[in-house]
Design a protein around this motif. Sequence first.
Motif, mmCIF file in Angstrom:
data_model
loop_
_atom_site.group_PDB
_atom_site.id
_atom_site.type_symbol
_atom_site.label_atom_id
_atom_site.label_comp_id
_atom_site.label_asym_id
_atom_site.label_seq_id
_atom_site.Cartn_x
_atom_site.Cartn_y
_atom_site.Cartn_z
ATOM 1 N N ALA A 367 44.493 100.055 88.607
ATOM 2 C CA ALA A 367 44.995 99.654 89.906
ATOM 3 C C ALA A 367 45.028 100.886 90.947
ATOM 4 O O ALA A 367 44.901 102.261 90.554
ATOM 5 C CB ALA A 367 46.067 99.024 90.046
ATOM 6 N N GLY A 368 45.226 100.827 92.332
ATOM 7 C CA GLY A 368 45.549 101.940 93.126
ATOM 8 C C GLY A 368 44.200 102.243 93.785
ATOM 9 O O GLY A 368 43.197 101.585 93.721
ATOM 10 N N ASP A 369 44.330 103.338 94.623
ATOM 11 C CA ASP A 369 43.265 103.871 95.612
ATOM 12 C C ASP A 369 41.878 103.942 94.900
ATOM 13 O O ASP A 369 40.881 103.705 95.571
ATOM 14 C CB ASP A 369 43.863 105.115 96.337
ATOM 15 N N LEU A 370 41.885 104.430 93.792
ATOM 16 C CA LEU A 370 40.649 104.947 93.173
ATOM 17 C C LEU A 370 40.151 103.948 92.070
ATOM 18 O O LEU A 370 39.267 103.893 91.417
ATOM 19 C CB LEU A 370 40.874 106.123 92.312
ATOM 20 N N ALA A 371 40.547 102.576 92.255
ATOM 21 C CA ALA A 371 40.213 101.474 91.280
ATOM 22 C C ALA A 371 39.079 100.660 91.592
ATOM 23 O O ALA A 371 39.119 99.595 91.865
ATOM 24 C CB ALA A 371 41.578 100.357 91.281
ATOM 25 N N GLY A 372 38.012 101.589 91.567
ATOM 26 C CA GLY A 372 36.752 101.078 91.891
ATOM 27 C C GLY A 372 35.680 101.152 90.897
ATOM 28 O O GLY A 372 36.153 101.979 89.554
ATOM 29 N N THR A 373 34.339 100.817 91.123
ATOM 30 C CA THR A 373 33.426 100.946 90.039
ATOM 31 C C THR A 373 33.322 102.445 89.389
ATOM 32 O O THR A 373 33.245 102.718 88.169
ATOM 33 C CB THR A 373 32.245 100.385 90.553
ATOM 34 N N PRO A 374 33.197 103.495 90.519
ATOM 35 C CA PRO A 374 32.938 104.661 89.659
ATOM 36 C C PRO A 374 34.178 105.380 88.933
ATOM 37 O O PRO A 374 33.816 105.821 87.789
ATOM 38 C CB PRO A 374 32.846 105.671 91.103
ATOM 39 N N PHE A 375 35.500 105.173 89.305
ATOM 40 C CA PHE A 375 36.320 105.609 88.449
ATOM 41 C C PHE A 375 36.410 104.859 87.443
ATOM 42 O O PHE A 375 36.685 105.377 86.201
ATOM 43 C CB PHE A 375 37.735 105.467 89.417
ATOM 44 N N LEU A 376 36.382 103.468 87.342
ATOM 45 C CA LEU A 376 36.221 102.617 86.052
ATOM 46 C C LEU A 376 35.153 103.033 85.190
ATOM 47 O O LEU A 376 35.410 102.878 83.804
ATOM 48 C CB LEU A 376 36.208 100.915 86.637
ATOM 49 N N THR A 377 34.002 103.405 85.662
ATOM 50 C CA THR A 377 32.814 103.506 84.906
ATOM 51 C C THR A 377 33.529 105.132 84.222
ATOM 52 O O THR A 377 33.050 105.045 82.794
ATOM 53 C CB THR A 377 31.757 103.971 85.566
ATOM 54 N N GLY A 378 33.884 105.978 84.803
ATOM 55 C CA GLY A 378 34.488 107.220 83.931
ATOM 56 C C GLY A 378 35.497 106.952 83.102
ATOM 57 O O GLY A 378 35.486 107.641 81.913
ATOM 58 N N VAL A 379 36.377 106.195 83.332
ATOM 59 C CA VAL A 379 37.437 105.769 82.585
ATOM 60 C C VAL A 379 36.895 105.135 81.167
ATOM 61 O O VAL A 379 37.119 105.475 80.051
ATOM 62 C CB VAL A 379 38.613 104.713 82.932
ATOM 63 N N ARG A 380 36.205 104.270 81.297
ATOM 64 C CA ARG A 380 35.336 103.687 80.055
ATOM 65 C C ARG A 380 34.372 104.399 79.253
ATOM 66 O O ARG A 380 34.547 104.450 78.023
ATOM 67 C CB ARG A 380 34.200 102.359 80.538
ATOM 68 N N GLU A 381 33.977 105.372 79.842
ATOM 69 C CA GLU A 381 32.962 106.335 79.080
ATOM 70 C C GLU A 381 33.834 107.143 78.275
ATOM 71 O O GLU A 381 33.316 107.238 77.095
ATOM 72 C CB GLU A 381 32.479 107.514 80.052
ATOM 73 N N LEU A 382 34.991 107.767 78.588
ATOM 74 C CA LEU A 382 35.752 108.538 77.847
ATOM 75 C C LEU A 382 36.568 107.816 76.910
ATOM 76 O O LEU A 382 36.822 108.039 75.440
ATOM 77 C CB LEU A 382 36.752 109.491 78.712
ATOM 78 N N LEU A 383 37.324 106.590 77.256
ATOM 79 C CA LEU A 383 37.874 105.690 76.551
ATOM 80 C C LEU A 383 37.391 105.265 75.310
ATOM 81 O O LEU A 383 37.956 105.354 74.080
ATOM 82 C CB LEU A 383 38.672 104.617 77.280
ATOM 83 N N TYR A 384 35.982 104.676 75.377
ATOM 84 C CA TYR A 384 35.551 103.922 74.278
ATOM 85 C C TYR A 384 34.948 105.200 73.524
ATOM 86 O O TYR A 384 34.720 105.015 72.355
ATOM 87 C CB TYR A 384 34.497 103.080 74.845
ATOM 88 N N GLN A 385 34.608 106.299 73.911
ATOM 89 C CA GLN A 385 34.101 107.310 73.081
ATOM 90 C C GLN A 385 35.050 107.988 72.425
ATOM 91 O O GLN A 385 34.961 108.524 71.009
ATOM 92 C CB GLN A 385 33.485 108.583 74.079
ATOM 93 N N ARG A 386 36.369 108.219 72.835
ATOM 94 C CA ARG A 386 37.482 108.868 72.087
ATOM 95 C C ARG A 386 38.285 108.036 71.256
ATOM 96 O O ARG A 386 38.886 108.411 70.237
ATOM 97 C CB ARG A 386 38.557 109.733 73.193
ATOM 98 N N ALA A 387 38.848 106.842 71.757
ATOM 99 C CA ALA A 387 39.652 105.873 71.155
ATOM 100 C C ALA A 387 38.829 105.286 69.851
ATOM 101 O O ALA A 387 37.610 104.997 69.871
ATOM 102 C CB ALA A 387 39.980 104.687 71.854
ATOM 103 N N LEU A 388 39.639 105.102 68.777
ATOM 104 C CA LEU A 388 39.180 104.335 67.707
ATOM 105 C C LEU A 388 38.521 103.171 67.968
ATOM 106 O O LEU A 388 39.289 102.328 68.774
ATOM 107 C CB LEU A 388 40.163 104.340 66.504
ATOM 108 N N PRO A 389 37.575 102.654 67.421
ATOM 109 C CA PRO A 389 37.275 101.054 67.584
ATOM 110 C C PRO A 389 38.001 100.087 67.415
ATOM 111 O O PRO A 389 37.907 99.195 68.079
ATOM 112 C CB PRO A 389 35.778 101.020 66.542
ATOM 113 N N ARG A 390 39.150 100.458 66.238
ATOM 114 C CA ARG A 390 39.715 99.536 66.061
ATOM 115 C C ARG A 390 40.969 99.164 67.269
ATOM 116 O O ARG A 390 41.324 97.982 67.399
ATOM 117 C CB ARG A 390 40.778 100.019 64.776
#
Length: 434
Positions: A367-390
């Motif tokens: 949420a917040g001012d940056l909560a759009g597609t570009p920011f969310l795309t960046g979050v997902r890229e690193l989140l799913y890369q670094r967090a365990l699949p579990r």
Amino acid sequence: MGSARRGTTTEGSAPPASESTGTGDGTAPAARPLPRARAAAGQPGAGELLHLVRSGRATTRGALQEVTGLSRATVGQRLGRLFRAGWVREGAGGPVDSPLGGRPALRLEFDETHAVVLAAALETRHARTALLTLGGEIIAERSGPVAVEDGPDAVLGGLGARFGELLRESGRSAASVCGIGLAVPGPVDTGTGRVVQPPIMPGWDGYDIRTRLRRAFTEAPDLPVLVDNDANLMAYGEQHTHYPDCAAFALVKVSTGIGAGVVVDGAVYRGIDGGAGDIGHIRVPEGADALCRCGSHGCLAAVASGGAVARRLTEAGVAAASGSDVRALLEAGHPEAVRFAREAGRHVGEVLATVVTLLNPGVLMIAGDLAGTPFLTGVRELLYQRALPRSTAHLDVVTSRLGERAALVGAATLVVEHLYAPDRAEERLAALGV
């Protein structure tokens, strides 16, 4: 906040509140299991019956008897108090399942029209105020510029004046208001309602917000006032409104700064002194030379907040002074804003990989001012890369559904859950003399 929501915020240490004025100190509820208000001889009291109705666990007289073990007469006596207070009403029941037929039982429901709540969401450069029903519906709303650096006395005085305008605009009386909720952009000791060392609220540290806001709202200066961090209340409002069945919910707000709110089993998790969720001041390697507003170097907020992206855009020759300016550029599809927002999302996603591994939430909301597609795309890229699949197998990463109203709805929800919790409800009924 409505009748179908499960989590209940437990009672604080405030004195009883009357229905007409809501007198009480507004001590915020602690995140602990639901209290069980008991009447004489250890039996469930009217407050407990109210909770059963509001939660949907028992919505007929017969169901209340079955769940509580109380006699028909005792259930009737307890409900009589709630009817006289105007808190509960009976409506038409559903179809009868029995093959023998018969008259359907009358359905009990929480009357969300008997009072209203005032709420405000304070940002660094503007504030939103609203009058809401007990079910979280906005009756009247105002938004306008506010400079948080002007200090608490001036800012809270202005909020009190806006509250009065909302009442006059809606034709509601001050006597109909049961409480005030306030969201602020800093860590809050909810036991006292005071902000604690807020990085972006100069002059507010330790200030008695509740007393000043009561005094500012001259129409009803004795109302209970509950104060909490804005990310906490945004998470609370979003979870109660749209994700009531999510037992572990996390929201990350990325605006001038970065903060997170966590709701577990329907209650905000605040830590021991209100500091939980302050992820904007986690150190990240990319920010080693970046000076944060807290005075330290290397904080996530210094490289990935709306303010940080605005600074990068300015350095690149694009006019941007704040997160709201960045949002406008993103909505216009400005290429540099899109690129910087995606990079910021990657930084935040790297930190969120640890957060998700630790909390294992079912929903992660941006949420917040940056909560759009570009920011969310960046979050997902690193989140799913670094967090365990579990950790991400059952995780939904989403954006805000309440938008700019999330903190207002959360603040109002906090007030309602506090005032109508079983023990608090018993005290208020006693104060009403019913």
